[in-house]
Write a protein that holds these residues in place. Sequence first.
Motif, short mmCIF file in Angstrom:
data_model
loop_
_atom_site.label_atom_id
_atom_site.label_comp_id
_atom_site.label_asym_id
_atom_site.label_seq_id
_atom_site.Cartn_x
_atom_site.Cartn_y
_atom_site.Cartn_z
N GLU A 204 0.83 -1.20 0.00
CA GLU A 204 0.00 0.00 0.00
C GLU A 204 0.87 1.26 0.00
N GLU A 205 1.95 1.22 0.75
CA GLU A 205 2.86 2.36 0.82
C GLU A 205 3.54 2.58 -0.55
N THR A 233 8.84 -6.98 5.83
CA THR A 233 7.93 -6.22 6.69
C THR A 233 8.14 -4.72 6.45
N MET A 234 7.32 -3.91 7.08
CA MET A 234 7.47 -2.47 6.94
C MET A 234 8.82 -2.00 7.48
N GLU A 235 9.27 -2.63 8.55
CA GLU A 235 10.56 -2.27 9.13
C GLU A 235 11.69 -2.53 8.15
N VAL A 236 11.63 -3.67 7.46
CA VAL A 236 12.67 -4.00 6.48
C VAL A 236 12.56 -3.06 5.28
N ALA A 237 11.33 -2.83 4.79
CA ALA A 237 11.13 -2.00 3.61
C ALA A 237 11.58 -0.57 3.83
N VAL A 240 14.82 1.10 2.26
CA VAL A 240 14.93 1.66 0.91
C VAL A 240 13.71 2.47 0.52
N LEU A 241 12.62 2.35 1.28
CA LEU A 241 11.37 3.00 0.92
C LEU A 241 11.09 4.15 1.88
N PRO A 242 10.86 5.37 1.35
CA PRO A 242 10.50 6.48 2.24
C PRO A 242 9.10 6.28 2.81
N ILE A 243 9.01 5.92 4.08
CA ILE A 243 7.74 5.59 4.71
C ILE A 243 7.01 6.87 5.14
N SER A 244 5.72 6.92 4.86
CA SER A 244 4.90 8.06 5.29
C SER A 244 4.37 7.79 6.69
N PRO A 245 4.77 8.58 7.70
CA PRO A 245 4.31 8.36 9.08
C PRO A 245 2.90 8.94 9.27
N TYR A 246 1.89 8.20 8.82
CA TYR A 246 0.53 8.75 8.84
C TYR A 246 0.02 9.00 10.26
N GLU A 247 0.47 8.22 11.22
CA GLU A 247 0.05 8.47 12.60
C GLU A 247 0.50 9.85 13.04
N GLU A 248 1.75 10.21 12.71
CA GLU A 248 2.27 11.53 13.07
C GLU A 248 1.58 12.63 12.27
N ILE A 249 1.29 12.36 11.00
CA ILE A 249 0.62 13.36 10.16
C ILE A 249 -0.77 13.69 10.71
N VAL A 250 -1.53 12.64 11.02
CA VAL A 250 -2.88 12.85 11.54
C VAL A 250 -2.84 13.52 12.91
N SER A 251 -1.90 13.11 13.75
CA SER A 251 -1.79 13.71 15.08
C SER A 251 -1.47 15.20 14.98
N LEU A 252 -0.56 15.56 14.07
CA LEU A 252 -0.22 16.97 13.89
C LEU A 252 -1.43 17.74 13.35
N ALA A 253 -2.17 17.15 12.43
CA ALA A 253 -3.37 17.82 11.89
C ALA A 253 -4.40 18.06 12.99
N GLU A 254 -4.53 17.11 13.91
CA GLU A 254 -5.47 17.28 15.02
C GLU A 254 -5.03 18.43 15.92
N LEU A 255 -3.74 18.55 16.15
CA LEU A 255 -3.23 19.67 16.96
C LEU A 255 -3.47 21.00 16.25
N LEU A 304 -10.05 9.58 1.21
CA LEU A 304 -9.34 9.07 2.39
C LEU A 304 -9.33 7.55 2.46
N SER A 305 -9.90 6.91 1.45
CA SER A 305 -10.04 5.45 1.51
C SER A 305 -8.71 4.72 1.40
N ASP A 306 -7.68 5.39 0.85
CA ASP A 306 -6.38 4.75 0.69
C ASP A 306 -5.52 4.85 1.95
N LEU A 307 -6.00 5.56 2.97
CA LEU A 307 -5.22 5.68 4.20
C LEU A 307 -5.26 4.38 4.98
N PRO A 308 -4.25 4.13 5.82
CA PRO A 308 -4.29 2.96 6.69
C PRO A 308 -5.53 2.99 7.59
N GLU A 309 -6.05 1.84 7.89
CA GLU A 309 -7.28 1.76 8.69
C GLU A 309 -7.11 2.41 10.06
#
Length: 528
Positions: A204-205, A233-237, A240-255, A304-309
């Motif tokens: 998905e990422e 796994t995500m940790e292994v990926a 080489v893969l720039p991971i989007s920290p959606y938890e941090e993104i959403v938390s910052l948006a809430e603030l 928003l359907s493509d976001l992690p659950e």
Amino acid sequence: METLYRKHRPQTFADLIGQEHVRTTLQNQLKGGCLGHAYLFTGPRGVGKTTTARLLAKAVNCLNRKGGSEPCNACEACLEILGGRSLDVVEMDAASHTGVENVRENIIENVRFAPVLRAFKVFIIDEVHMLSASAFNALLKTLEEPPAHALFILATTEIHKVPDTIVSRTQRFDFRRIGTRELVARLERLVKAEGVTVEETVLEEIARHSEGSQRDAESLLAQVLSLGEKKITMEVASLVLPISPYEEIVSLAELLSKRDVASALVAVDRLIETGTDLDRFVYDMIRYARELLLTRLGGSPGALSDLPESVRDRSVSLAQVFEPRDLTRLMDLLLEASSSRVSIPQLPLEIAIVKFCTEAGSEFPARGGQASPIAPSDPEPRLLHGEISESPLAANSELELVSKDELAEVVMNAEVALPEEADGHVTFKTVEGKWDEVFEKVAQAHTSLGFLLKTARLIGVEGNAVRLGFDFQFHADTMNATKNRDKLEAVMQKVFGSRVKIFGEYVHADADEIVGNVVGELGGRVVE
């Protein structure tokens, strides 16, 4: 070693994803025997234009088509095309063969002869928009009167650079960006074929980072698979893969929705401490704000359907907290931050947060007392004529009224702030000196646009913004149409060697001057 996207390139129309409208139309034409003589495939990079062109080349020459439209991939004709050995399929990369001599040698001279072995001689021209004007003119005659055995397939990512005379002589197919779900399903089939287990969150990422490009998605997957692990796994990926920290993104948006500037700055510090790529984080934050805006306005319910659950439900709720003006302003500030380069990497993002939470334009009705009071955006409001106090409705304040004629004069004489590009500036003298050359090139390629330029006059050059004046508002609006501006700007970039922006403006002229201009352009004279 063969790359992943080449190894698993679709070999039948059924393998194509995300382009059902193209696939269905071409298959129906193959079944009905009503093929066109020329096709134009346009769309973003990596969505299957060249692949579809090769599939069509195979299908028209296949000796044993399946179902009336699918190439068998087993007959001599299919195997020759698969191996790049067919004498009856000619591919030309217009990006490296732009001249008229290349078109003559590869196409015009070749098209006169009948196919060597097969039913059709197929000419595939990739990146066709890169051809020169003279090359297009040479190709045009062949497209107008093609021999019965010839089939032309043109592919481009920039349709606006292809002359209308070429477009009108082809069947145009617009390829679309591929949806995230379709890309994930495609990637799942590839990893299964490669005998590797990859977590769905990783796929998905990858799909989100590819932004609708199948080729980009498969290239990113190849990088992940190159790690050599049988289970990724995500940790292994993340190696080489720039991971989007959606938890941090959403938390910052809430603030930000609460205007909690202190906690938001602490969150940015945590990002630095964990080694987050802030450039990528800001980019993802902009994209997230856009998805919130589309959801808030109801224009794209599935944005928003493509976001992690784990963050999807929170994001749906958050979309209703922000007002549209707040989200557009947030994106403006983040875009400004993304273009800044300073020694303190988090500083542009911190400034954007502080501005959003404390400046005007972001207020909305308080929700549970969370919204902070917002200061007025302009402590020194001004009128076009005269001055007023900070509170324009204060008692005993006097406003000087402006007449309609005075206001019109102020507007006509006002300086307009125009955006500048970073590719170099042109001067009024430079543009004026080469205007005849610009006009000749435009008139040669686009007759109607050439006539429009006859009615224009150069009124200003600021940075690399060129202002053209017109006697009629209709002419200025026509010049400002995206299609016309792109054509003129493309020609001017070739002439001046740098990018310019065109702005058409209505410039008032008296009746006698307007009549004189029109009559002059039509080759007449005024009879006294």
